[in-house]
Design a protein around this motif. Sequence first.
Motif, PDB file in Angstrom:
ATOM      1  N   SER A  28      54.551  55.907  75.390  1.00  0.00           N
ATOM      2  CA  SER A  28      54.726  55.421  76.566  1.00  0.00           C
ATOM      3  C   SER A  28      56.208  55.134  77.066  1.00  0.00           C
ATOM      4  CB  SER A  28      53.752  54.331  77.052  1.00  0.00           C
ATOM      5  OG  SER A  28      52.380  54.704  77.083  1.00  0.00           O
ATOM      6  N   GLN A  30      51.775  53.092  72.685  1.00  0.00           N
ATOM      7  CA  GLN A  30      52.667  52.195  73.463  1.00  0.00           C
ATOM      8  C   GLN A  30      53.964  52.942  73.232  1.00  0.00           C
ATOM      9  OE1 GLN A  30      52.413  50.538  75.648  1.00  0.00           O
ATOM     10  NE2 GLN A  30      54.287  49.168  76.164  1.00  0.00           N
ATOM     11  N   ASN A  65      51.440  48.510  79.372  1.00  0.00           N
ATOM     12  CA  ASN A  65      50.763  47.674  78.421  1.00  0.00           C
ATOM     13  C   ASN A  65      49.838  46.958  78.882  1.00  0.00           C
ATOM     14  OD1 ASN A  65      50.638  47.050  75.653  1.00  0.00           O
ATOM     15  ND2 ASN A  65      51.306  45.004  76.408  1.00  0.00           N
TER      16      ASN A  65
END
Length: 459
Positions: free
Chosen positions: A158, A155, A302
């Motif tokens: 990202s 995450q 997510n």
Amino acid sequence: MLAEKQRVKQTGPVQGERPGHKEMLNYGLGFFGVILTWTLVGTFLTFYYTDVAGISAGVVGTLMLVARLFDGVTDIAMGTLVDRTKSKHGKARPWILWMGIPLGVVTLLLFTVPDIGDGGKIVYAYVTYILLILVYTAMSIPYKTLLGYMTQEPQGRSVLNIYTGIFTMLATLVITILAQPVASAIGGKIGWTVVAGISGATIIVTSYLAFRSTKERVAPSTAAQKNSVELTVGIKSLFMNKYWLIMTLYCVITYTLNALVTGAGLYYTTYILGNAAYFSISSLLLFVPSMIGFFFAAKLTNNFGKRHIALVVSIIGIFGPIIKLIDPSSLPIFLTGTVIQGFGLVPTIMFIYAMINDTAEYGEWKFGFRTQGLVNSAASFGMKVGAGLGGALIGWLLAFGGYVGAAAEQSASATNMILVLNIYLPLGLAVCQAILMWMYKLDKQYPQILKELSERKMR
């Protein structure tokens, strides 16, 4: 056998740590400078050569392809060099410090073609463009590789890519919206030289800020530091990495498409719509989907993953060129199609570097060793081949259609080639984009890969 010979362990107490927002902001700011040059060259250099410097379209098309193919070779070499770099600043960061000033200076030189005859102009163009390629590669490959070294947490990577995408979009908008009006307001060759000079100065500042404010957390293993992976072994592993192959081909297709949409767009607004000023408007509208997407990107990523979002927006983007076909000479229809076409840019701006770096984990999991620099450089080769192919197609097809630089009107055949470059070719490439993204299914497997890699490091 390959995995058994090359399998190594990695260590590092902070590999799962996520960079803070300030660090991500400065990384993105550095990318702002890098993308200024990429966009300035990709969007306006062909037009500058043909309509300002007076170099024939056919010569420019050949230059674009030859130089970009050479660029691909330098990418592989630079990626290997990054993997082998050892310094107190890490592997990627020192190159960002070293290459800022050279890149700024060469950007200025590129848009300063002197009046030294047709042959002299061509030689100058080749020399300065190839010089730009060398310096740009020495900056961009370490910069893209740095993303993979800053964090391995999915995450976090990202979100970091989203910061990169925001500044990529901002840099692209600044150049595509302001460069042509500023250059025209100043007038002549000096106008483009001033624009290039401002871009070059920006690169020098932002690259230093990025170097100073970032940190490499994903440390190479002790074994890897002592025994670098051989280039032939690393390249062999790339071509056995199916997801890297998909992403590299995606880069070729996407950057060919981007080169056509941006590089040929000014010809379209000038000769099909009748007003070069429309190019700035269309450039802004092209990024509307990405600008909206940034507000929801982290949450959507997510919940659904990078690949699913990228696939959906790629399919939507296909309808942009189809809408333009309704009436190619209508400004409202052209602008509507441009907004829809902009959905196809979302994966490139928001996810592409994170997805490329994800393939490095897949390669490490499959073959037992990590080649972060080589993964990024080889994928960058695909980007640059795509950009070169797009630029070459613009020059060659314009020349085939009988395009005359700076002419008040163009022939019917030249006008048809402008339509091909802006509508028909982009339509085919958009379909290919969606197919490749459908084939990319690493997101589903990625959490298990990270888990197994972590278990290996604990042994």
